[in-house]
Write a protein that holds these residues in place. Structure first.
Motif, mmCIF file in Angstrom:
data_model
loop_
_atom_site.group_PDB
_atom_site.id
_atom_site.type_symbol
_atom_site.label_atom_id
_atom_site.label_comp_id
_atom_site.label_asym_id
_atom_site.label_seq_id
_atom_site.Cartn_x
_atom_site.Cartn_y
_atom_site.Cartn_z
ATOM 1 N N ALA A 1 -15.993 14.918 -45.783
ATOM 2 C CA ALA A 1 -16.694 13.639 -45.688
ATOM 3 C C ALA A 1 -15.848 12.507 -46.264
ATOM 4 O O ALA A 1 -15.814 11.401 -45.713
ATOM 5 N N ALA A 2 -15.147 12.790 -47.366
ATOM 6 C CA ALA A 2 -14.366 11.751 -48.041
ATOM 7 C C ALA A 2 -13.186 11.289 -47.216
ATOM 8 O O ALA A 2 -12.692 10.169 -47.397
ATOM 9 N N THR A 3 -12.728 12.133 -46.294
ATOM 10 C CA THR A 3 -11.541 11.797 -45.500
ATOM 11 C C THR A 3 -11.882 11.583 -44.033
ATOM 12 O O THR A 3 -11.011 11.649 -43.164
ATOM 13 N N ALA A 4 -13.157 11.305 -43.757
ATOM 14 C CA ALA A 4 -13.610 10.996 -42.396
ATOM 15 C C ALA A 4 -13.856 9.497 -42.270
ATOM 16 O O ALA A 4 -14.267 8.832 -43.222
ATOM 17 N N ASP A 5 -13.609 8.965 -41.078
ATOM 18 C CA ASP A 5 -13.787 7.522 -40.826
ATOM 19 C C ASP A 5 -15.225 7.275 -40.375
ATOM 20 O O ASP A 5 -15.484 6.882 -39.239
ATOM 21 N N GLY B 1 -12.078 6.162 -45.867
ATOM 22 C CA GLY B 1 -13.070 7.198 -46.138
ATOM 23 C C GLY B 1 -13.840 6.879 -47.396
ATOM 24 O O GLY B 1 -14.336 5.779 -47.575
ATOM 25 N N TYR B 2 -13.932 7.860 -48.277
ATOM 26 C CA TYR B 2 -14.570 7.656 -49.581
ATOM 27 C C TYR B 2 -13.475 7.342 -50.597
ATOM 28 O O TYR B 2 -12.970 8.208 -51.312
ATOM 29 N N HIS B 3 -13.058 6.094 -50.630
ATOM 30 C CA HIS B 3 -11.998 5.620 -51.528
ATOM 31 C C HIS B 3 -10.638 6.247 -51.221
ATOM 32 O O HIS B 3 -9.769 6.320 -52.102
ATOM 33 N N TRP B 4 -10.443 6.711 -50.003
ATOM 34 C CA TRP B 4 -9.139 7.127 -49.479
ATOM 35 C C TRP B 4 -8.862 6.331 -48.206
ATOM 36 O O TRP B 4 -9.746 6.195 -47.356
ATOM 37 N N ALA C 1 -4.151 7.740 -51.091
ATOM 38 C CA ALA C 1 -4.637 6.929 -52.210
ATOM 39 C C ALA C 1 -3.536 5.930 -52.530
ATOM 40 O O ALA C 1 -2.388 6.318 -52.749
ATOM 41 N N TYR C 2 -3.898 4.647 -52.539
ATOM 42 C CA TYR C 2 -2.896 3.590 -52.734
ATOM 43 C C TYR C 2 -3.257 2.723 -53.925
ATOM 44 O O TYR C 2 -4.409 2.332 -54.109
ATOM 45 N N GLY C 3 -2.243 2.426 -54.749
ATOM 46 C CA GLY C 3 -2.419 1.522 -55.876
ATOM 47 C C GLY C 3 -1.414 0.396 -55.820
ATOM 48 O O GLY C 3 -0.286 0.561 -55.320
#
Length: 475
Positions: free
Chosen positions: A242-246, A253-256, A267-269
């Motif tokens: 779920a976190a890596t689905a659009d 996704g979910y903060h990815w 994950a980008y900073g």
């Protein structure tokens, strides 16, 4: 897949040093200064490199990569039944909600926060609040919610802060305390990992986490392994899917961040901090550094272009600073020169009183002794010192202020590597590399008779990279 048997990820060979060197050159060509990289492939670290003074054991500020850790905490809380993605924010932080929240804030859910579709018209960076001494959560809840949640994408650290507050509300722990027995300790993350808190004791959520490069890689590897670690299912596989689905159609996704055409999520900073996950290739990559700007970083394109060569099965492991002759210098900072001066003995130890200035600098002094200079700055908060080597680098800790140049950050103490040289007979130039961060300051003291002129600049920042010149006279 090979599981780790101690706190470190397993190491193995198989990456061509020439491919790593080509990647590093390409990153530099687009303006990225690399501080570290670690490449994980097929169950082991296949390549790693650190550019001195950055070292494996030192934490590095991760900026918005922090958001992926926050999402992981939410996933763990969901797995424990503490909350659900359909929960309304106003119910989770009910004691902080305004008396009349309005229709859109009242409808906002945890999933709206995770997907950056909270309904806020614009994103808010943590730099907007870092100087506040009041509740950041209250500030976020006062923001107008102009769109129906779920319909408008606006990347924001405000959403992550509310997620942090929600996890704390349902668990009674800060994010860091909640994650310690569930993530940090099982993965053997470093004892030096630290996370900023707001004035009301909430971990910042969207930023403020400092961790080693291997800590960062471990988070990526946990996701690559579908949540399993040393035979234990730490994070639910369904959560990672779920976190890596659009799900909202915005490439997030979910903060990815999602890169489906590359088979990756990221994950980008700010300023060049990254964790890349390539599930089909069984590859994860962690990178820290200093990018030329807070936005428009071109490193992902370089990674995608060079990934086939980096993951091709070519003999010749890249395991440490001594094993990559094709990478060139292993020091980020060149050996400093001392230079010559006609005024060093005359100005050494003299205190200069500065004219009124926005940085609240009261006095400065430079005390030259042997092969070092002790620079002292006094402001309304006290006395701050940095020891700079003459002809060599000196590492120490300092409370030197600098929020305006450092994206709003001003820790009470931070590690710095410093050197100074007489760039002209009357101008002393210091380089301060803050090795827990992307920031490198250049400070010039230009002495004339009984006066000094001070200029200070930085390599990267979200705002101006140079402060107004300060003038002072000898006391």
């Amino acid at each position: 897949m090979t599981e780790q048997t101690d706190a470190r990820l397993p190491r193995a060979g198989g990456v061509d040093p020439a491919a790593v060197a080509a990647f590093v050159r390409a990153a530099r060509d687009v303006g990225n200064e690399l501080h570290s990289l670690m490449l994980y492939r097929d169950g082991a670290v296949a390549a790693e490199h650190f550019w001195w003074p950055y070292r494996p054991e030192l934490p590095h500020s991760l900026h918005s990569v922090t958001k992926a850790f926050t999402a992981t905490a939410v996933g763990l809380a969901v797995g424990e039944g503490r909350l659900a993605v359909t929960d309304r924010v106003v119910d989770l932080v009910a004691d902080r909600v305004p008396r009349d929240p309005g229709e859109h804030l009242a409808a906002m859910t945890v999933e709206d926060l995770l997907t950056q579709t909270s309904g806020h018209a614009f994103g808010v960076s943590g730099v907007a609040w870092r100087g506040l001494r009041t509740s950041w959560v209250d500030e976020v809840l006062r923001l107008p919610v102009e769109h129906r949640p779920g319909t408008h994408f606006a990347y924001s650290s405000a959403t992550s802060l509310l997620l942090s507050a929600a996890v704390t509300a349902v668990t009674g722990d800060t994010l860091a305390d909640y994650l310690r027995p569930r993530l940090f300790e099982p993965l053997g993350m470093s004892a030096g990992l630290r996370w900023d808190t707001t004035p009301d004791g909430i971990n910042t959520g969207g930023n403020g986490l400092s961790a080693t490069t291997e800590d960062l890689l471990k988070l990526a590897v946990l996701h690559l392994r579908h949540g399993r670690w040393r035979g234990r299912q730490l994070l639910d596989h369904g959560w990672i899917e779920a976190a890596t689905a659009d799900s909202r159609g915005n490439g997030y996704g979910y903060h990815w961040w999602l890169a489906p055409e590359q088979g990756a999520y990221i994950a980008y900073g700010a300023f060049g901090q990254y964790a890349f996950v390539f599930p089909d290739r069984r590859v994860a990559l962690a990178v820290t550094g200093s990018a030329p700007s807070i936005v428009g970083d071109r490193l992902p394109g370089v990674v995608f272009e060079h990934l086939p060569a980096l993951t091709g099965g070519v003999a010749g492991a890249v395991d440490g600073p001594g094993d990559e002759p094709t990478l060139g210098r292993h020091e980020l900072l060149p050996p400093p020169a001392r230079g010559r001066s006609t005024v060093e003995s005359a100005v050494s130890g003299r205190r200069f009183t500065m004219t009124a200035n926005d940085d609240d600098v009261r006095t400065v002094s430079a005390d030259f002794t042997g092969d070092r200079c002790l620079f002292t700055l006094v402001d309304s908060h006290g006395e701050h010192r940095i020891e700079a080597g003459l002809g060599r680098w000196v590492e120490s800790s300092t409370s030197m202020p600098g929020a305006a140049l450092h994206h709003g950050y001003e820790p009470a103490s931070q590690r710095v590597v410093a050197a100074g040289t007489w760039s002209s007979p009357t101008a002393f130039t210091m380089t301060w590399q803050f090795v827990d961060t992307p920031f490198r300051d250049t400070v010039v003291l230009d002495f004339t008779a009984d006066a000094v002129r001070l200029t200070r600049s930085v390599n990267v920042n979200s705002g101006p990279t140079t402060r107004p010149t300060l003038d002072g006279r000898a006391a």
